[in-house]
Design a protein around this motif. Sequence first.
Motif, short mmCIF file in Angstrom:
data_model
loop_
_atom_site.label_atom_id
_atom_site.label_comp_id
_atom_site.label_asym_id
_atom_site.label_seq_id
_atom_site.Cartn_x
_atom_site.Cartn_y
_atom_site.Cartn_z
N ILE A 9 6.51 -1.91 -7.48
CA ILE A 9 7.50 -2.31 -8.50
C ILE A 9 8.06 -1.08 -9.19
CG2 ILE A 9 7.77 -3.46 -10.73
CD1 ILE A 9 5.79 -5.59 -9.69
N ASP A 10 7.18 -0.14 -9.54
CA ASP A 10 7.61 1.08 -10.23
C ASP A 10 8.56 1.91 -9.38
OD1 ASP A 10 6.09 0.37 -12.41
OD2 ASP A 10 4.40 1.69 -11.91
N VAL A 11 8.31 1.95 -8.08
CA VAL A 11 9.21 2.68 -7.18
C VAL A 11 10.60 2.06 -7.21
CG1 VAL A 11 9.70 3.26 -4.77
CG2 VAL A 11 7.38 3.51 -5.66
N CYS A 12 10.65 0.73 -7.18
CA CYS A 12 11.94 0.03 -7.22
C CYS A 12 12.66 0.29 -8.54
CB CYS A 12 11.73 -1.48 -7.03
SG CYS A 12 11.13 -1.95 -5.40
N LEU A 13 11.95 0.17 -9.64
CA LEU A 13 12.57 0.37 -10.96
C LEU A 13 13.04 1.82 -11.14
CD1 LEU A 13 10.15 -1.74 -13.20
CD2 LEU A 13 12.42 -2.37 -12.35
N ALA A 14 12.25 2.77 -10.64
CA ALA A 14 12.62 4.19 -10.77
C ALA A 14 13.90 4.50 -10.01
CB ALA A 14 11.47 5.06 -10.27
N ALA A 15 14.16 3.71 -8.95
CA ALA A 15 15.37 3.91 -8.16
C ALA A 15 16.57 3.16 -8.73
CB ALA A 15 15.12 3.48 -6.72
N GLY A 16 16.34 2.46 -9.83
CA GLY A 16 17.43 1.69 -10.44
C GLY A 16 17.63 0.33 -9.83
N ALA A 17 16.68 -0.09 -8.99
CA ALA A 17 16.78 -1.41 -8.37
C ALA A 17 16.17 -2.46 -9.30
CB ALA A 17 16.06 -1.41 -7.03
N SER A 18 16.49 -3.71 -9.04
CA SER A 18 15.93 -4.78 -9.85
C SER A 18 14.46 -4.98 -9.49
CB SER A 18 16.70 -6.08 -9.62
OG SER A 18 16.69 -6.43 -8.24
N GLU A 19 13.70 -5.59 -10.38
CA GLU A 19 12.27 -5.77 -10.16
C GLU A 19 12.04 -6.93 -9.20
OE1 GLU A 19 8.19 -6.88 -12.66
OE2 GLU A 19 9.91 -5.96 -13.69
N PRO A 20 11.33 -6.67 -8.10
CA PRO A 20 11.04 -7.77 -7.16
C PRO A 20 9.99 -8.71 -7.74
CG PRO A 20 9.93 -5.75 -6.48
CD PRO A 20 10.79 -5.38 -7.64
N GLY A 22 0.81 -1.21 0.00
CA GLY A 22 0.00 0.00 0.00
C GLY A 22 0.84 1.26 0.00
N LEU A 23 0.20 2.38 0.35
CA LEU A 23 0.86 3.68 0.27
C LEU A 23 2.03 3.78 1.25
CD1 LEU A 23 -2.24 6.02 -0.10
CD2 LEU A 23 -0.58 5.37 -1.87
N LYS A 24 1.91 3.21 2.44
CA LYS A 24 3.01 3.28 3.41
C LYS A 24 4.23 2.52 2.91
CE LYS A 24 3.27 4.96 6.83
NZ LYS A 24 3.90 6.25 7.23
N ALA A 25 4.02 1.35 2.34
CA ALA A 25 5.14 0.58 1.80
C ALA A 25 5.80 1.33 0.64
CB ALA A 25 4.65 -0.79 1.33
N ALA A 26 4.98 1.94 -0.23
CA ALA A 26 5.53 2.69 -1.36
C ALA A 26 6.32 3.91 -0.87
CB ALA A 26 4.41 3.12 -2.29
N GLU A 27 5.82 4.54 0.18
CA GLU A 27 6.51 5.70 0.75
C GLU A 27 7.88 5.30 1.29
OE1 GLU A 27 6.12 8.33 4.83
OE2 GLU A 27 4.29 7.60 3.89
N TYR A 28 7.92 4.23 2.05
CA TYR A 28 9.20 3.78 2.60
C TYR A 28 10.13 3.26 1.52
CZ TYR A 28 7.68 4.03 7.50
OH TYR A 28 7.28 4.46 8.75
N ALA A 29 9.58 2.64 0.50
CA ALA A 29 10.42 2.03 -0.54
C ALA A 29 11.33 3.05 -1.21
CB ALA A 29 9.54 1.35 -1.59
N ALA A 30 10.87 4.29 -1.28
CA ALA A 30 11.68 5.33 -1.91
C ALA A 30 13.04 5.48 -1.22
CB ALA A 30 10.93 6.65 -1.91
N SER A 31 13.06 5.33 0.11
CA SER A 31 14.33 5.44 0.83
C SER A 31 15.00 4.07 1.00
CB SER A 31 14.11 6.07 2.21
OG SER A 31 13.16 5.35 2.96
N TRP A 32 14.21 3.01 1.11
CA TRP A 32 14.80 1.70 1.32
C TRP A 32 15.56 1.20 0.09
CZ3 TRP A 32 10.22 -1.20 4.14
CH2 TRP A 32 10.00 -0.57 5.38
N THR A 33 15.10 1.57 -1.10
CA THR A 33 15.81 1.15 -2.31
C THR A 33 17.20 1.78 -2.40
OG1 THR A 33 14.65 2.90 -3.53
CG2 THR A 33 13.76 0.66 -3.69
N ALA A 34 17.38 2.89 -1.67
CA ALA A 34 18.68 3.57 -1.69
C ALA A 34 19.64 3.02 -0.65
CB ALA A 34 18.49 5.07 -1.47
N MET A 35 19.15 2.13 0.22
CA MET A 35 20.01 1.58 1.26
C MET A 35 20.88 0.45 0.70
SD MET A 35 17.32 1.41 4.47
CE MET A 35 18.55 0.70 5.59
N PRO A 36 22.18 0.52 0.88
CA PRO A 36 23.06 -0.53 0.34
C PRO A 36 22.85 -1.89 0.99
CG PRO A 36 24.29 0.97 1.77
CD PRO A 36 22.95 1.59 1.59
#
Length: 334
Positions: free
Chosen positions: A46-57, A13-27
């Motif tokens: 998925i789009d949040v992950c791809l936009a951050a350059g992460a692989s698709e879960p 949901g929205l909370k997971a998508a909100e956090y994903a923006a910063s979590w995808t940047a964590m090494p």
Amino acid sequence: MPGKLRLGVIGAGLKAAEYAASWTAMPEIEFAALADTMPASRQRLIDVCLAAGASEPKSFEDYRKMLAEMKGTLDIVYVSTPHAFHAEQAIAVAEAGLDLFLEKPMVTTVAEAERLIAEQKKSGVTIVTAFQGGLSPLVLDTRRRALSGEFGELIAISGMIWESWSSNYDGHWKQQPEISGGGFMFDTGAHMMNTVCLLANSDFDSVSAYMNNHGKKVDIATAVSARLKNGALATLTAAGEGPPGCASYITFFYSKAIVRIDAWGGWREIIDGRGAGTREEAEILGNPMKNFLAIREGKIENSGSVEMGLRFARLWDAIKESAAAGGASVRITA
């Protein structure tokens, strides 16, 4: 350098998508899989992950299928679903032997808390409930200093929280009792209850409560009067109808100091006779995953433990029981 921790998400949901923006940047983190019953929610994450350059879960409609198919390829799981689903999903994650970062509140009843505790003890996994206040540096510092005896004996607690919640969430799942587990007191008010449970350093002994639904299917206003097992007295007020906004003020009256703090740990004032009390401020956590990883590694106390969740659940069950009985006092037996 150790490999990345493979993260599975239940509830995109929205909370997971909100956090994903910063979590995808964590090494340290790799989004490995996600599960949600709504295709649009899965695609958004998925789009949040791809936009951050992460692989698709990998994407799943059923979280059980995700846990079964990804067995051995996940390290940690984040659960962010409507409250009534937390217990079933958390127990399944623990049974799978995976460490769990669980959105608040941990569960909806004492019985659910006890089942989750039993599974956690059996599997030995780390479980942390994601209360911002419980992970806040100001709340944790207050807890350390209170436990050290700096503030003296806890005499009383006065807490309040308000939000334009009734109108903000009109028609939302949060106002559907079968999946919300409660109304304003259990949703936004959970932050107040959890911070009180954490800082009081005591279970509750007896509770008297009143609720008013103000025409909704769930509680909008709640008033609680209680005694804790350590002898301190407490009053808690939650008002889920009002002007636009949201705020909380909790005052802890000790024999040597008065501590005022908000439910999320954004600010604190300490009055100890040496001055009026300067307001300290801290940014409310935007990325609690860092705290979860620190707890998982044993670097900081698990302030969102299943045992703290049980203390919270005992208070919430007693509030519901008392309110249903017209405010009759309910004794909590552990």
